[in-house]
Design a protein around this motif. Structure first.
Motif, PDB file in Angstrom:
ATOM      1  N   ASP A 157      13.755  17.872  -8.029  1.00 44.79           N
ATOM      2  CA  ASP A 157      14.972  17.145  -8.708  1.00 44.79           C
ATOM      3  C   ASP A 157      15.889  16.179  -7.737  1.00 44.79           C
ATOM      4  O   ASP A 157      16.196  15.145  -8.056  1.00 44.79           O
ATOM      5  N   GLU A 158      16.029  16.817  -6.772  1.00 46.21           N
ATOM      6  CA  GLU A 158      16.913  15.915  -5.700  1.00 46.21           C
ATOM      7  C   GLU A 158      16.283  14.683  -5.093  1.00 46.21           C
ATOM      8  O   GLU A 158      16.780  13.616  -5.109  1.00 46.21           O
ATOM      9  N   TRP A 159      14.794  15.016  -4.812  1.00 41.90           N
ATOM     10  CA  TRP A 159      14.270  13.925  -4.191  1.00 41.90           C
ATOM     11  C   TRP A 159      13.887  12.691  -5.270  1.00 41.90           C
ATOM     12  O   TRP A 159      14.127  11.511  -4.837  1.00 41.90           O
ATOM     13  N   GLY A 160      13.658  13.108  -6.525  1.00 44.39           N
ATOM     14  CA  GLY A 160      13.392  12.145  -7.391  1.00 44.39           C
ATOM     15  C   GLY A 160      12.007  11.758  -7.542  1.00 44.39           C
ATOM     16  O   GLY A 160      11.687  11.114  -8.548  1.00 44.39           O
ATOM     17  N   GLY A 161      11.340  11.997  -6.545  1.00 46.13           N
ATOM     18  CA  GLY A 161       9.930  11.700  -6.362  1.00 46.13           C
ATOM     19  C   GLY A 161       9.008  12.275  -5.372  1.00 46.13           C
ATOM     20  O   GLY A 161       9.884  12.550  -4.239  1.00 46.13           O
ATOM     21  N   VAL A 162       7.971  12.216  -5.445  1.00 45.96           N
ATOM     22  CA  VAL A 162       7.204  12.933  -4.258  1.00 45.96           C
ATOM     23  C   VAL A 162       6.023  11.968  -3.724  1.00 45.96           C
ATOM     24  O   VAL A 162       5.397  11.341  -4.716  1.00 45.96           O
TER      25      VAL A 162
ATOM     26  N   LEU B 186      -1.173  10.844  -3.221  1.00 49.35           N
ATOM     27  CA  LEU B 186      -0.628  10.770  -4.564  1.00 49.35           C
ATOM     28  C   LEU B 186       0.781  10.592  -4.391  1.00 49.35           C
ATOM     29  O   LEU B 186       1.595  10.933  -3.449  1.00 49.35           O
ATOM     30  N   ILE B 187       1.566   9.542  -5.536  1.00 50.84           N
ATOM     31  CA  ILE B 187       2.744   9.423  -5.590  1.00 50.84           C
ATOM     32  C   ILE B 187       3.168   9.896  -7.020  1.00 50.84           C
ATOM     33  O   ILE B 187       2.366   9.636  -8.091  1.00 50.84           O
ATOM     34  N   MET B 188       4.571  10.356  -7.146  1.00 52.46           N
ATOM     35  CA  MET B 188       4.936  10.999  -8.436  1.00 52.46           C
ATOM     36  C   MET B 188       6.202  10.905  -8.712  1.00 52.46           C
ATOM     37  O   MET B 188       7.165  11.282  -7.624  1.00 52.46           O
ATOM     38  N   VAL B 189       6.786  10.411  -9.915  1.00 54.87           N
ATOM     39  CA  VAL B 189       8.077  10.337 -10.303  1.00 54.87           C
ATOM     40  C   VAL B 189       8.362  10.722 -11.430  1.00 54.87           C
ATOM     41  O   VAL B 189       7.763  10.301 -12.514  1.00 54.87           O
ATOM     42  N   GLY B 190       8.975  12.015 -11.825  1.00 50.77           N
ATOM     43  CA  GLY B 190       9.063  12.646 -13.168  1.00 50.77           C
ATOM     44  C   GLY B 190       7.573  13.121 -13.435  1.00 50.77           C
ATOM     45  O   GLY B 190       6.937  13.677 -12.753  1.00 50.77           O
TER      46      GLY B 190
ATOM     47  N   GLY C 277       6.496  14.359   1.044  1.00 46.50           N
ATOM     48  CA  GLY C 277       7.682  13.862   1.198  1.00 46.50           C
ATOM     49  C   GLY C 277       8.347  13.040   0.378  1.00 46.50           C
ATOM     50  O   GLY C 277       7.711  13.257  -0.870  1.00 46.50           O
ATOM     51  N   SER C 278       9.667  12.691   0.272  1.00 47.26           N
ATOM     52  CA  SER C 278      10.188  12.205  -0.869  1.00 47.26           C
ATOM     53  C   SER C 278       9.545  10.726  -1.047  1.00 47.26           C
ATOM     54  O   SER C 278       9.166  10.109   0.003  1.00 47.26           O
ATOM     55  N   PHE C 279       9.585  10.129  -2.364  1.00 48.11           N
ATOM     56  CA  PHE C 279       9.282   8.966  -2.734  1.00 48.11           C
ATOM     57  C   PHE C 279      10.243   8.210  -3.769  1.00 48.11           C
ATOM     58  O   PHE C 279      10.471   8.900  -4.513  1.00 48.11           O
ATOM     59  N   THR C 280      10.712   7.156  -3.486  1.00 43.14           N
ATOM     60  CA  THR C 280      11.659   6.230  -4.265  1.00 43.14           C
ATOM     61  C   THR C 280      10.962   4.832  -4.379  1.00 43.14           C
ATOM     62  O   THR C 280      10.265   4.458  -3.559  1.00 43.14           O
ATOM     63  N   SER C 281      10.984   4.375  -5.721  1.00 45.28           N
ATOM     64  CA  SER C 281      10.323   3.143  -6.047  1.00 45.28           C
ATOM     65  C   SER C 281      11.389   2.530  -6.945  1.00 45.28           C
ATOM     66  O   SER C 281      12.033   3.048  -7.922  1.00 45.28           O
ATOM     67  N   GLY C 282      11.693   1.281  -6.942  1.00 48.05           N
ATOM     68  CA  GLY C 282      12.652   0.598  -7.814  1.00 48.05           C
ATOM     69  C   GLY C 282      11.894  -0.229  -9.029  1.00 48.05           C
ATOM     70  O   GLY C 282      12.360  -0.612  -9.945  1.00 48.05           O
TER      71      GLY C 282
END
Length: 214
Positions: free
Chosen positions: A37-42, A65-69, A188-193
Motif C-alpha cells: 500500500d505504501e509503495w503504490g506499485g511493484v 512484472l509491474i503491478m499497481v493495485g 522494488g517499488s513502481f510508480t507511473s503517471g
C-alpha cells in the motif's frame, strides 16, 4: 497460462517489507500488505522453473512484472499480459495473436496475488516451518501457506531473508505434484503517471490477430 498465473502468485506471495523483522509468519504477511500500500506499485524481475517428474516437464524462463493495485503487465519470452482492472489482453508471441477477456473474480484471485493475500487468513493456514540458508548464504525464514479448502495448489513455500525480509525463493506445489520455483532477481517499488502501460498497445502490433473471448 497456468504457469503464468502461478508465476504471478509466487512473486508476491511474500513480497518484502522494510519494517523490523518478526518470526510470526502472519505478521510478516501483514507487513507485506502495508508495504505494498505504501509503495503504490511493484516492479519485479524473476526466473521460474517448472518441474514435473510425472509429466516429464522441466522448463525454465525469465520474466518481468509491474503491478499497481489490481492492474499489471507481465512479460515473458512467449507471452505478454496486460490487465487494466477490467480487460485482459494476452499476447502469444509465437502465433502473433492476442486473446481479449474479462476475467472472473476467481480468475482474478489467481492472477492478482494481492487479492489472494488480502484473504490469506481466511483461505490459508500459515506456518513457520523453520530456517534455512539462501543461495547467497544468508539466513532466512521458511513459511508454508496451506489452502484451507480444496484448490489446485497444495502448498506455497516461501523463503524470506532475515536481514531485510526480501523473498529469496518461492515454491508452489500443485496437487499433481508439479513444482513451480521462482527466484527473485529484483523487487522494488513502481510508480507511473499513466495507466497506458496496462493496456494492450495495439498500434505497436499492427499485424496481430485479435481474438475477443468476452
Amino acid at each position: 497460462m497456468k504457469c503464468i498465473k502461478v508465476a504471478i502468485i509466487l512473486l508476491f506471495a511474500a513480497a518484502f517489507s522494510a519494517f523490523p523483522q518478526s518470526s510470526d509468519p502472519a505478521a510478516i504477511i501483514d507487513r507485506t500488505l502495508r508495504q505494498y500500500d505504501e509503495w503504490g506499485g511493484v516492479e519485479a524481475q524473476f526466473s521460474i522453473n517448472i518441474f514435473s517428474e510425472k509429466s516429464s516437464v522441466n522448463e525454465s524462463f525469465e520474466g518481468a512484472l509491474i503491478m499497481v493495485g489490481d492492474k499489471f503487465r507481465l512479460t515473458t519470452p512467449d507471452v505478454i499480459v496486460w490487465f487494466d482492472g477490467v480487460t485482459q489482453w494476452t499476447y502469444m508471441v509465437r502465433t502473433n495473436e492476442v486473446n481479449v477477456s474479462a476475467p472472473t473474480k476467481k480468475e482474478l484471485r489467481e492472477l492478482n496475488p494481492m487479492l489472494l493475500l488480502n484473504d490469506y487468513k481466511k483461505d490459508f493456514d500459515v506456518k513457520l516451518t523453520g530456517e534455512s540458508t539462501t543461495t547467497n548464504a544468508r539466513m532466512a525464514y521458511d513459511i508454508a501457506l496451506t489452502p484451507k479448502r480444496s484448490e489446485d495448489i497444495k502448498r506455497i513455500e516461501v523463503q524470506i531473508e532475515k536481514s531485510n525480509n526480501l523473498p529469496a525463493r518461492l515454491v508452489v506445489i500443485l496437487k499433481n505434484d508439479t513444482r513451480n520455483t521462482v527466484n527473485i532477481g529484483k523487487l522494488g517499488s513502481f510508480t507511473s503517471g499513466s495507466d497506458s502501460c496496462f493496456v494492450f498497445p495495439e498500434a505497436l502490433y499492427p499485424d496481430v490477430e485479435i481474438i475477443d473471448l468476452r
